[in-house]
Design an enzyme around this catalytic site. Structure first.
Site, PDB file in Angstrom:
ATOM      1  N   GLY A  13      28.934  37.443 -28.288  1.00  0.00           N
ATOM      2  CA  GLY A  13      28.733  38.482 -27.269  1.00  0.00           C
ATOM      3  C   GLY A  13      27.511  39.355 -27.451  1.00  0.00           C
ATOM      4  N   ASN A  15      24.507  38.786 -26.215  1.00  0.00           N
ATOM      5  CA  ASN A  15      23.823  38.912 -24.916  1.00  0.00           C
ATOM      6  C   ASN A  15      24.581  39.848 -23.992  1.00  0.00           C
ATOM      7  OD1 ASN A  15      21.272  37.233 -24.450  1.00  0.00           O
ATOM      8  ND2 ASN A  15      22.580  35.828 -25.619  1.00  0.00           N
ATOM      9  N   ARG A  66      39.819  21.966 -14.423  1.00  0.00           N
ATOM     10  CA  ARG A  66      38.662  22.867 -14.364  1.00  0.00           C
ATOM     11  C   ARG A  66      38.736  23.841 -13.183  1.00  0.00           C
ATOM     12  NH1 ARG A  66      34.631  22.668 -17.358  1.00  0.00           N
ATOM     13  NH2 ARG A  66      34.948  20.501 -17.973  1.00  0.00           N
ATOM     14  N   ARG A  92      31.616  26.606 -21.204  1.00  0.00           N
ATOM     15  CA  ARG A  92      32.403  25.766 -20.291  1.00  0.00           C
ATOM     16  C   ARG A  92      31.548  25.455 -19.072  1.00  0.00           C
ATOM     17  NH1 ARG A  92      37.865  25.206 -19.869  1.00  0.00           N
ATOM     18  NH2 ARG A  92      37.734  25.038 -17.616  1.00  0.00           N
ATOM     19  N   ASN A 108      22.704  32.113 -16.193  1.00  0.00           N
ATOM     20  CA  ASN A 108      23.035  31.689 -17.551  1.00  0.00           C
ATOM     21  C   ASN A 108      21.820  31.893 -18.440  1.00  0.00           C
ATOM     22  OD1 ASN A 108      24.514  30.397 -19.671  1.00  0.00           O
ATOM     23  ND2 ASN A 108      23.330  28.515 -19.310  1.00  0.00           N
ATOM     24  N   HIS A 110      20.088  30.342 -22.006  1.00  0.00           N
ATOM     25  CA  HIS A 110      20.162  29.169 -22.882  1.00  0.00           C
ATOM     26  C   HIS A 110      19.032  29.242 -23.913  1.00  0.00           C
ATOM     27  CE1 HIS A 110      21.200  25.124 -24.124  1.00  0.00           C
ATOM     28  NE2 HIS A 110      19.919  24.849 -24.134  1.00  0.00           N
ATOM     29  N   ASP A 142      24.202  25.904 -11.549  1.00  0.00           N
ATOM     30  CA  ASP A 142      24.868  24.978 -10.635  1.00  0.00           C
ATOM     31  C   ASP A 142      25.957  24.263 -11.440  1.00  0.00           C
ATOM     32  OD1 ASP A 142      23.593  23.028 -12.105  1.00  0.00           O
ATOM     33  OD2 ASP A 142      22.030  22.678 -10.609  1.00  0.00           O
TER      34      ASP A 142
HETATM   35  C1  GAR Z   1      23.133  32.362 -27.083  1.00  0.00           C
HETATM   36  O1  GAR Z   1      22.134  31.879 -27.950  1.00  0.00           O
HETATM   37  C2  GAR Z   1      23.054  31.659 -25.739  1.00  0.00           C
HETATM   38  O2  GAR Z   1      21.737  31.393 -25.334  1.00  0.00           O
HETATM   39  C3  GAR Z   1      23.816  30.385 -26.026  1.00  0.00           C
HETATM   40  O3  GAR Z   1      24.917  30.806 -26.785  1.00  0.00           O
HETATM   41  C4  GAR Z   1      24.529  31.942 -27.566  1.00  0.00           C
HETATM   42  C5  GAR Z   1      25.531  33.032 -27.331  1.00  0.00           C
HETATM   43  O4  GAR Z   1      25.264  34.137 -28.172  1.00  0.00           O
HETATM   44  N1  GAR Z   1      24.218  29.718 -24.823  1.00  0.00           N
HETATM   45  C6  GAR Z   1      24.189  28.397 -24.669  1.00  0.00           C
HETATM   46  O5  GAR Z   1      23.891  27.627 -25.558  1.00  0.00           O
HETATM   47  C7  GAR Z   1      24.581  27.920 -23.277  1.00  0.00           C
HETATM   48  N2  GAR Z   1      24.341  26.513 -23.149  1.00  0.00           N
HETATM   49  P1  GAR Z   1      25.943  35.528 -27.883  1.00  0.00           P
HETATM   50  O6  GAR Z   1      27.451  35.254 -27.775  1.00  0.00           O
HETATM   51  O7  GAR Z   1      25.614  36.362 -29.077  1.00  0.00           O
HETATM   52  O8  GAR Z   1      25.359  36.068 -26.620  1.00  0.00           O
END
Ligand code: GAR
Length: 201
Positions: A13, A15, A66, A92, A108, A110, A142
């Site tokens: 969490g 982000n 889903r 998910r 999102n 990434h 998407d």
């Molecule tokens: C982050 O690095 C985010 O970019 C990645 O999960 C992590 C979550 O960190 N997301 C993905 O890989 C999505 N495909 P956080 O829980 O500390 O925000």
């Protein structure tokens, strides 16, 4: 558009917390995190939300199809009158049905320069591939994995002595920065989408 953000997360969490800080500090003017939803019981992100006094829900997905699950998530988001959905480490895939409920209203983050290295452990994938630059991407969502029109990216140089943890930490700093910028731009409606191209207006 109004400025109520719903965050979906599965883990740490950071982000979410960066977005919450940005809302509190006025870097996303007039916006607030209305609710945080996790598919993982005990996700640290849920504890962080509770500590901030932000409504937090865990919705178990085990055994549910889903779309059935996504309808439960959407119902909570609607209960909190959410305008923008931010995925923040939400591990998910979303159903086509869910995506259609929030057109151009799901973002999102990434940890790679998409379309390179979608999926899990993007930082490790980048190191193993031997790229000299990687980074992070904010994109509209998407129904495909880590796809959808790109809103913002930041590049991070790979160092010869990098480890997955060291690279992850430097990318995370950039994630927190560009997620705030992207959310502010989208909430302000300062963009046009032509095909896959998102342009600031
Ligand atoms: C982050 O690095 C985010 O970019 C990645 O999960 C992590 C979550 O960190 N997301 C993905 O890989 C999505 N495909 P956080 O829980 O500390 O925000």
């Amino acid at each position: 558009m109004a400025r109520r953000i719903g965050v979906l997360l599965s883990g740490r969490g950071s982000n979410f917390e960066a977005l919450a800080e940005s809302c509190a500090a006025g870097r996303i003017p007039g916006a607030e995190i209305a609710v945080v939803i996790s598919n993982q019981d005990g996700a640290p992100g849920i504890v962080r939300a509770q500590a901030r006094g932000i409504p937090a829900r865990v919705l178990q997905s085990k055994g549910l199809q889903r779309e059935v699950y996504d309808r439960q998530v959407a119902a909570v988001l609607q209960e909190y009158k959410v305008d923008l959905v931010c995925l923040a480490g939400y591990m998910r895939l979303l159903s086509r049905w869910f995506v259609a409920q929030f057109p151009q209203r799901i973002l999102n983050i990434h940890p790679s320069l998409l379309p390179a290295f979608p999926g899990l452990e993007a930082q490790r994938q980048a190191l193993e591939h031997g790229v000299k630059w990687t980074g992070c991407t904010v994109h509209f969502v998407d129904e495909n994995l880590d796809a959808g029109p790109i809103v913002a990216q930041a590049a991070v140089a790979v160092r010869d002595d990098d480890t997955p943890d060291a690279l992850t930490a430097r990318i995370l700093t950039e994630e927190h920065r560009i997620y705030t910028e992207a959310v502010r731009m989208v909430l302000d409606g300062r963009f046009n989408i032509a095909g896959r191209r998102v342009m600031t207006s």
